[in-house]
Design a protein around this motif. Structure first.
Motif, PDB file in Angstrom:
ATOM      1  N   LEU A   1       0.822  -1.201   0.000  1.00 27.05           N
ATOM      2  CA  LEU A   1       0.000   0.000   0.000  1.00 27.05           C
ATOM      3  C   LEU A   1       0.863   1.260   0.000  1.00 27.05           C
ATOM      4  O   LEU A   1       0.554   2.236  -0.696  1.00 27.05           O
ATOM      5  N   GLN A   2       1.949   1.237   0.746  1.00 26.73           N
ATOM      6  CA  GLN A   2       2.868   2.383   0.756  1.00 26.73           C
ATOM      7  C   GLN A   2       3.530   2.557  -0.609  1.00 26.73           C
ATOM      8  O   GLN A   2       3.678   3.684  -1.101  1.00 26.73           O
ATOM      9  N   THR A   3       3.910   1.457  -1.231  1.00 25.05           N
ATOM     10  CA  THR A   3       4.568   1.525  -2.532  1.00 25.05           C
ATOM     11  C   THR A   3       3.583   1.982  -3.608  1.00 25.05           C
ATOM     12  O   THR A   3       3.954   2.738  -4.511  1.00 25.05           O
ATOM     13  N   LEU A   4       2.332   1.555  -3.500  1.00 25.83           N
ATOM     14  CA  LEU A   4       1.317   2.034  -4.435  1.00 25.83           C
ATOM     15  C   LEU A   4       1.117   3.546  -4.287  1.00 25.83           C
ATOM     16  O   LEU A   4       0.934   4.257  -5.285  1.00 25.83           O
ATOM     17  N   GLU A   5       1.159   4.019  -3.050  1.00 25.68           N
ATOM     18  CA  GLU A   5       1.050   5.459  -2.819  1.00 25.68           C
ATOM     19  C   GLU A   5       2.247   6.178  -3.459  1.00 25.68           C
ATOM     20  O   GLU A   5       2.089   7.213  -4.110  1.00 25.68           O
ATOM     21  N   GLN A   6       3.432   5.620  -3.288  1.00 25.76           N
ATOM     22  CA  GLN A   6       4.639   6.179  -3.924  1.00 25.76           C
ATOM     23  C   GLN A   6       4.487   6.205  -5.439  1.00 25.76           C
ATOM     24  O   GLN A   6       4.920   7.151  -6.093  1.00 25.76           O
ATOM     25  N   LEU A   7       3.886   5.152  -5.988  1.00 30.26           N
ATOM     26  CA  LEU A   7       3.695   5.054  -7.425  1.00 30.26           C
ATOM     27  C   LEU A   7       2.794   6.188  -7.927  1.00 30.26           C
ATOM     28  O   LEU A   7       3.102   6.841  -8.933  1.00 30.26           O
ATOM     29  N   GLY A   8       1.704   6.435  -7.213  1.00 28.52           N
ATOM     30  CA  GLY A   8       0.833   7.547  -7.572  1.00 28.52           C
ATOM     31  C   GLY A   8       1.556   8.882  -7.481  1.00 28.52           C
ATOM     32  O   GLY A   8       1.398   9.761  -8.343  1.00 28.52           O
ATOM     33  N   GLN A   9       2.346   9.044  -6.428  1.00 27.22           N
ATOM     34  CA  GLN A   9       3.117  10.284  -6.262  1.00 27.22           C
ATOM     35  C   GLN A   9       4.162  10.435  -7.362  1.00 27.22           C
ATOM     36  O   GLN A   9       4.424  11.550  -7.832  1.00 27.22           O
ATOM     37  N   LEU A  10       4.737   9.313  -7.803  1.00 27.05           N
ATOM     38  CA  LEU A  10       5.716   9.363  -8.884  1.00 27.05           C
ATOM     39  C   LEU A  10       5.074   9.888 -10.164  1.00 27.05           C
ATOM     40  O   LEU A  10       5.660  10.732 -10.856  1.00 27.05           O
ATOM     41  N   VAL A  11       3.881   9.418 -10.475  1.00 26.84           N
ATOM     42  CA  VAL A  11       3.202   9.891 -11.686  1.00 26.84           C
ATOM     43  C   VAL A  11       2.991  11.403 -11.602  1.00 26.84           C
ATOM     44  O   VAL A  11       3.249  12.136 -12.568  1.00 26.84           O
ATOM     45  N   GLU A  12       2.546  11.884 -10.451  1.00 30.22           N
ATOM     46  CA  GLU A  12       2.347  13.329 -10.289  1.00 30.22           C
ATOM     47  C   GLU A  12       3.675  14.076 -10.393  1.00 30.22           C
ATOM     48  O   GLU A  12       3.746  15.160 -10.982  1.00 30.22           O
ATOM     49  N   HIS A  13       4.712  13.499  -9.830  1.00 32.07           N
ATOM     50  CA  HIS A  13       6.043  14.113  -9.895  1.00 32.07           C
ATOM     51  C   HIS A  13       6.525  14.188 -11.347  1.00 32.07           C
ATOM     52  O   HIS A  13       7.062  15.218 -11.781  1.00 32.07           O
ATOM     53  N   LEU A  14       6.325  13.100 -12.091  1.00 27.47           N
ATOM     54  CA  LEU A  14       6.723  13.093 -13.504  1.00 27.47           C
ATOM     55  C   LEU A  14       5.965  14.154 -14.292  1.00 27.47           C
ATOM     56  O   LEU A  14       6.539  14.824 -15.153  1.00 27.47           O
ATOM     57  N   ASP A  15       4.688  14.288 -13.990  1.00 28.27           N
ATOM     58  CA  ASP A  15       3.868  15.277 -14.685  1.00 28.27           C
ATOM     59  C   ASP A  15       4.358  16.692 -14.399  1.00 28.27           C
ATOM     60  O   ASP A  15       4.387  17.543 -15.292  1.00 28.27           O
ATOM     61  N   ALA A  16       4.785  16.942 -13.174  1.00 32.03           N
ATOM     62  CA  ALA A  16       5.206  18.289 -12.777  1.00 32.03           C
ATOM     63  C   ALA A  16       6.680  18.568 -13.068  1.00 32.03           C
ATOM     64  O   ALA A  16       7.038  19.699 -13.418  1.00 32.03           O
ATOM     65  N   HIS A  17       7.543  17.554 -12.921  1.00 37.64           N
ATOM     66  CA  HIS A  17       8.988  17.797 -12.973  1.00 37.64           C
ATOM     67  C   HIS A  17       9.727  16.971 -14.022  1.00 37.64           C
ATOM     68  O   HIS A  17      10.937  17.188 -14.214  1.00 37.64           O
ATOM     69  N   GLY A  18       9.065  15.994 -14.600  1.00 39.05           N
ATOM     70  CA  GLY A  18       9.752  15.127 -15.557  1.00 39.05           C
ATOM     71  C   GLY A  18      10.701  14.181 -14.847  1.00 39.05           C
ATOM     72  O   GLY A  18      10.620  13.972 -13.638  1.00 39.05           O
ATOM     73  N   VAL A  19      11.592  13.610 -15.626  1.00 37.90           N
ATOM     74  CA  VAL A  19      12.546  12.637 -15.092  1.00 37.90           C
ATOM     75  C   VAL A  19      13.718  13.390 -14.478  1.00 37.90           C
ATOM     76  O   VAL A  19      14.525  13.993 -15.167  1.00 37.90           O
ATOM     77  N   ASP A  20      13.763  13.369 -13.165  1.00 38.15           N
ATOM     78  CA  ASP A  20      14.888  13.955 -12.437  1.00 38.15           C
ATOM     79  C   ASP A  20      15.437  12.883 -11.495  1.00 38.15           C
ATOM     80  O   ASP A  20      14.999  11.731 -11.533  1.00 38.15           O
ATOM     81  N   ALA A  21      16.377  13.262 -10.663  1.00 39.95           N
ATOM     82  CA  ALA A  21      17.012  12.289  -9.765  1.00 39.95           C
ATOM     83  C   ALA A  21      15.997  11.646  -8.821  1.00 39.95           C
ATOM     84  O   ALA A  21      16.067  10.439  -8.545  1.00 39.95           O
ATOM     85  N   THR A  22      15.050  12.430  -8.325  1.00 37.37           N
ATOM     86  CA  THR A  22      14.025  11.888  -7.423  1.00 37.37           C
ATOM     87  C   THR A  22      13.164  10.865  -8.146  1.00 37.37           C
ATOM     88  O   THR A  22      12.893   9.780  -7.625  1.00 37.37           O
ATOM     89  N   ALA A  23      12.731  11.197  -9.351  1.00 40.77           N
ATOM     90  CA  ALA A  23      11.902  10.278 -10.136  1.00 40.77           C
ATOM     91  C   ALA A  23      12.661   9.000 -10.452  1.00 40.77           C
ATOM     92  O   ALA A  23      12.103   7.896 -10.350  1.00 40.77           O
ATOM     93  N   ARG A  24      13.924   9.128 -10.801  1.00 47.88           N
ATOM     94  CA  ARG A  24      14.728   7.953 -11.128  1.00 47.88           C
ATOM     95  C   ARG A  24      14.864   7.033  -9.921  1.00 47.88           C
ATOM     96  O   ARG A  24      14.662   5.820 -10.023  1.00 47.88           O
ATOM     97  N   ALA A  25      15.200   7.584  -8.775  1.00 46.57           N
ATOM     98  CA  ALA A  25      15.378   6.766  -7.564  1.00 46.57           C
ATOM     99  C   ALA A  25      14.060   6.110  -7.151  1.00 46.57           C
ATOM    100  O   ALA A  25      14.026   4.919  -6.788  1.00 46.57           O
ATOM    101  N   THR A  26      12.982   6.868  -7.199  1.00 46.75           N
ATOM    102  CA  THR A  26      11.668   6.326  -6.814  1.00 46.75           C
ATOM    103  C   THR A  26      11.249   5.218  -7.760  1.00 46.75           C
ATOM    104  O   THR A  26      10.760   4.165  -7.322  1.00 46.75           O
ATOM    105  N   ALA A  27      11.433   5.415  -9.043  1.00 49.09           N
ATOM    106  CA  ALA A  27      11.057   4.394 -10.032  1.00 49.09           C
ATOM    107  C   ALA A  27      11.847   3.109  -9.813  1.00 49.09           C
ATOM    108  O   ALA A  27      11.283   2.008  -9.884  1.00 49.09           O
TER     109      ALA A  27
END
Length: 191
Positions: A41-67
């Motif tokens: 459930l925590q990882t699914l929440e992270q996954l949703g946050q990653l999509v929002e992060h990608l939409d706002a910031h694109g692929v950056d270091a945070t997105a890469r590590a989270t993915a």
């Protein structure tokens, strides 16, 4: 035996040797399976946050590590969790021959297949993000993550509300029956 007696003064009792038998494979405790659900459930929440992060910031270091973290979790822990349920929990419940319970187990087995299918569609995009590539389609990714998350949440809710409690009852009943059987054998040996 009083304080003045020594161990040498007490006659040794002989014990009948127990037959050797193959080791029993370790069962993952239902508590461990529950912990994995919380991690899911925590990882699914992270996954949703990653999509929002990608939409706002694109692929950056945070997105890469989270993915990378998300990919590792679903490729390893989630798959192992499903395999443990398929081999250790579900057969125990199907053996009860309760039609309602069996129907729920069959649904969960089907869910495992669908979750794997959904993951196989999401994983390449997330692996690419983890490597720093931006060849994902944000709306398609958002939709896929929504479907994956909804199915996982329903799946976990069914397991925790019905399947795991039934498995615990069955395991407790089996443990009690095994203990009674051992006690009866012991009584027969000492009689």
């Amino acid at each position: 035996m009083n304080a003045h007696d020594s161990a040498a003064d007490v006659p040794a009792t002989t014990r009948v040797a127990r037959p050797s038998r193959p080791p029993v494979p370790a069962l993952p405790a239902l508590d461990q399976l529950d912990r994995t659900h919380r991690q899911m459930l925590q990882t699914l929440e992270q996954l949703g946050q990653l999509v929002e992060h990608l939409d706002a910031h694109g692929v950056d270091a945070t997105a890469r590590a989270t993915a990378r973290t998300i990919c590792a979790f679903f490729a390893e822990h989630a798959r192992r969790h499903h395999a443990d349920e398929e081999t250790l929990v579900f057969p125990l419940l199907i053996a009860r021959q309760d039609p309602g319970l069996t129907q729920h187990v069959l649904r969960l087995q089907q869910d495992h297949g669908w979750l794997e299918e959904d993951w196989l569609e999401l994983a390449p995009q997330l692996q690419a993000v983890g490597e720093g590539y931006s060849w994902y389609e944000i709306d398609g990714l958002r939709h896929g993550v929504g479907v994956f998350t909804a199915l996982y949440q329903e799946h976990i809710a069914l397991e925790e509300s019905m399947i795991y409690p039934a498995a615990r009852r069955e395991a407790d009943a089996q443990a009690a029956a095994d203990a009674a059987s051992r006690a009866a054998r012991h009584a027969d040996l000492t009689a």
